[in-house]
Design a protein around this motif. Structure first.
Motif, PDB file in Angstrom:
ATOM      1  N   VAL A 158       0.816  -1.220   0.000  1.00 47.35           N
ATOM      2  CA  VAL A 158       0.000   0.000   0.000  1.00 47.35           C
ATOM      3  C   VAL A 158       0.850   1.271   0.000  1.00 47.35           C
ATOM      4  O   VAL A 158       2.003   1.255   0.420  1.00 47.35           O
ATOM      5  N   GLY A 159       0.248   2.359  -0.451  1.00 46.98           N
ATOM      6  CA  GLY A 159       0.877   3.671  -0.371  1.00 46.98           C
ATOM      7  C   GLY A 159       0.345   4.419   0.848  1.00 46.98           C
ATOM      8  O   GLY A 159      -0.827   4.272   1.195  1.00 46.98           O
ATOM      9  N   TYR A 160       1.202   5.206   1.488  1.00 46.90           N
ATOM     10  CA  TYR A 160       0.734   6.072   2.584  1.00 46.90           C
ATOM     11  C   TYR A 160       1.564   7.346   2.568  1.00 46.90           C
ATOM     12  O   TYR A 160       2.717   7.345   2.150  1.00 46.90           O
ATOM     13  N   ARG A 161       0.960   8.455   3.016  1.00 49.34           N
ATOM     14  CA  ARG A 161       1.639   9.747   2.967  1.00 49.34           C
ATOM     15  C   ARG A 161       2.847   9.781   3.921  1.00 49.34           C
ATOM     16  O   ARG A 161       2.787   9.222   5.022  1.00 49.34           O
ATOM     17  N   VAL A 162       3.897  10.454   3.471  1.00 55.22           N
ATOM     18  CA  VAL A 162       5.129  10.563   4.268  1.00 55.22           C
ATOM     19  C   VAL A 162       5.540  12.038   4.363  1.00 55.22           C
ATOM     20  O   VAL A 162       4.939  12.904   3.726  1.00 55.22           O
ATOM     21  N   GLY A 163       6.569  12.306   5.160  1.00 56.62           N
ATOM     22  CA  GLY A 163       7.103  13.661   5.258  1.00 56.62           C
ATOM     23  C   GLY A 163       6.092  14.649   5.829  1.00 56.62           C
ATOM     24  O   GLY A 163       5.235  14.288   6.636  1.00 56.62           O
TER      25      GLY A 163
END
Length: 558
Positions: A158-163
């Motif tokens: 899965v993709g998840y928001r970073v930074g």
């Protein structure tokens, strides 16, 4: 002979055409169709890339359900990774529209049903990372194909928001933070709702991840929001208790970002940040600085989860009751700290340069800063206790690596394993140490010959790279990869890494508060591959002795 010539192509044709495939799959959002990859006689894998599990997220907002689509979504291309800084930190790449997942479903002669499901979270210090397409050149590290095919499990990445977009927080309700953790939670909830249509058992989901992904797995276990959504969890080289995994003073970073993007730092700050362009916010992220013995780099990972009173109602150490019924594997690589400590003390990785003892002292002083000189002296006495009067360079360098490994990964992981076992109801606990020598170590290679498994060295074995790219590895590495895939997928299937579809070289004993057993994983495993009380002297030093020292107020203020 003629008959054989006709039969052989026919057998091969039957093998490839008879391999089952899901075809079009109905999800909550609409129909999707992936690609079927034949893998041999009556074996194939369906691959679905880029299925949205949530809508494009608003800036600093929790993910929302995807509105759905009409027609059949061709899930054959990876979606972009979440917006993040480039390697050189001079530009950004990726997209705000990044909440997508990928699915690998293995089939034999018949379409699979009721398979265990493994959901993967990538690492990257909560600052960078992705599981969408190649990670390096054309090598896609997080392909679920080998695990899926060999272990007969469904793999989801899965993709998840970073930074800044994933973890900026004011430490209060203004910008609560943890947006990346909410993304992961939304993906887990999507899997729970939809995976049955792909032949998965929604009541047998395992989440697993490495580094910040391993810490994410642990955060998901501890959050009350995931109750009933998964049964098992694997944290590789990262737990919620790692010193870099939780930000105790998030507002400071948020104010620094605000100043960079010309926002005020008073009560107008949040509105101003919310209306700032996403790329601008991304570029305003605090830089990952080169460390030094006095300012270790691990202290520069400034955007991470926070106690927000919602996703994490309390400090992670106080939330293990929420994981009482989750089976848990957690472990580290024997020299997980090498990558980081060699950045802080550059001479450490240099074969032709000596490392001064003073650098080990300085590193310990930085790690025990709030306890002042007493903490540093105590720690140094413990770490140098086995040295001779004139320690060799190997002794000094190895000790520096041990300090980094213990502080950054091993002690927090052992603490998490202890807490899980202490609060467990039906949940079982397993602990491991990956002690395989590093592939980068030895004559003619960049690392000293004594360097063991470094940070991220486990990934290639868990994801079956020695099988996928055989020329880059030896039989030894294929053995190790086979063992890790067997333990991981057996655990996903039954909650016991030694019991399942695949045979393992050694029975992995459960970790209990009394026995504290762990498995020592390497390519050469035998009856002596289990141990007890992993580095207990140093676990005690960091988890008990040093915290009980009085705080040094002059250093705390600074």
């Amino acid at each position: 002979m003629e008959t054989l010539k006709i039969l052989l192509p026919l057998v091969f044709l039957l093998g490839t055409t008879s391999a089952a495939s899901l075809g079009v799959v109905q999800t909550v959002g609409g129909s999707v169709q992936g690609l079927n990859i034949p893998l041999g006689l009556f074996r194939s894998v369906d691959v679905f890339k880029g299925i949205p599990f949530a809508a494009k997220p608003g800036t600093f907002e929790k993910p929302r359900p995807h509105p759905g689509w009409s027609g059949v979504l061709k899930a054959t291309k990876f979606a972009p990774r979440c917006l993040q800084l480039s390697v050189l930190q001079t530009s950004s790449w990726g997209s705000e529209d990044c909440l997508y997942l990928n699915i690998w479903v293995p089939h034999g002669r018949h379409v699979s049903s009721n398979l265990p499901v493994m959901v993967w979270f990538y690492g990257g210090g909560f600052m960078v990372g992705g599981s969408m397409g190649p990670n390096f050149l054309n090598n896609f590290l997080y392909s679920g194909q080998e695990i899926s095919d060999r272990g007969d499990v469904i793999v989801v990445s899965v993709g998840y928001r970073v930074g800044t977009l994933g973890f900026l927080s004011t430490g209060d309700s203004g910008l609560p933070g943890n947006y990346g953790l909410w993304d992961q939670h939304a993906a887990i909830a999507w899997v729970h709702r939809n995976i049955h249509a792909f032949g998965g058992d929604q009541d047998n989901v395992t989440i697993f991840g490495e580094s910040a992904g391993g810490a994410s797995v642990n955060f998901q276990m501890l959050s009350p929001h995931n109750r009933g959504l998964f049964r098992r969890a694997i944290s590789q080289s990262g737990v919620a208790l790692c010193p870099w995994a939780l930000n105790r003073n998030p507002r400071k970073v948020t104010e620094e970002v605000a100043v960079k993007v010309d926002c005020p730092t008073d009560d107008r700050m949040v509105d101003c940040l919310r209306s700032t362009d996403a790329k601008t916010l991304c570029m305003a992220s605090p830089m990952i600085q080169q460390g030094s013995p006095d300012h270790p780099g691990v202290r520069n990972l400034l955007l991470s989860p926070v106690v927000d009173g919602d996703f994490l109602p309390d400090h992670p150490a106080n939330l293990f009751h929420n994981a009482a019924d989750v089976d848990f594997i957690a472990g580290v690589n024997i020299m997980d700290g090498h990558l980081f400590t060699a950045q802080d003390i550059p001479s450490l990785g240099n074969k032709s340069q000596d490392t001064p003892v003073q650098d080990v002292r300085r590193l310990l002083a930085a790690y025990t800063e709030e306890k002042g000189p007493a903490g540093a002296e105590l720690a140094f006495a413990e770490y140098s206790s086995s040295w001779t009067a004139t320690p060799s360079q190997e002794d000094i360098k190895r000790t520096a690596v041990d300090v980094g490994t213990d502080f950054i990964f091993l002690v927090p992981t052992q603490t998490a394993v202890h807490l899980h076992a202490a609060h467990a109801a039906s949940g079982r606990t397993f602990s491991y140490l990956l002690s395989e020598p590093s592939l980068m170590a030895g004559p003619g290679k960049p690392y000293h010959a004594w360097v063991g498994a470094d940070h991220a060295d486990d990934l290639q074995f868990v994801f079956g790279k020695p099988f996928a790219t055989p020329k880059a590895y030896t039989d030894r590495h294929r053995d190790l990869s086979g063992y890790m895939i067997a333990y991981w997928t057996n655990f996903a299937r039954t909650g016991d890494p030694s019991r399942g579809s695949l045979t393992v070289p050694v029975v992995w004993p459960r970790f209990t508060s009394a026995g504290q057993k762990f498995l020592d994983i390497s390519a050469k495993m035998n009856d002596s591959s289990t141990g007890q009380e992993m580095r207990s002297r140093f676990v005690h030093l960091w988890a008990s002795t040093i915290p009980s020292l009085p705080s040094n107020h002059s250093s705390a203020a600074h």
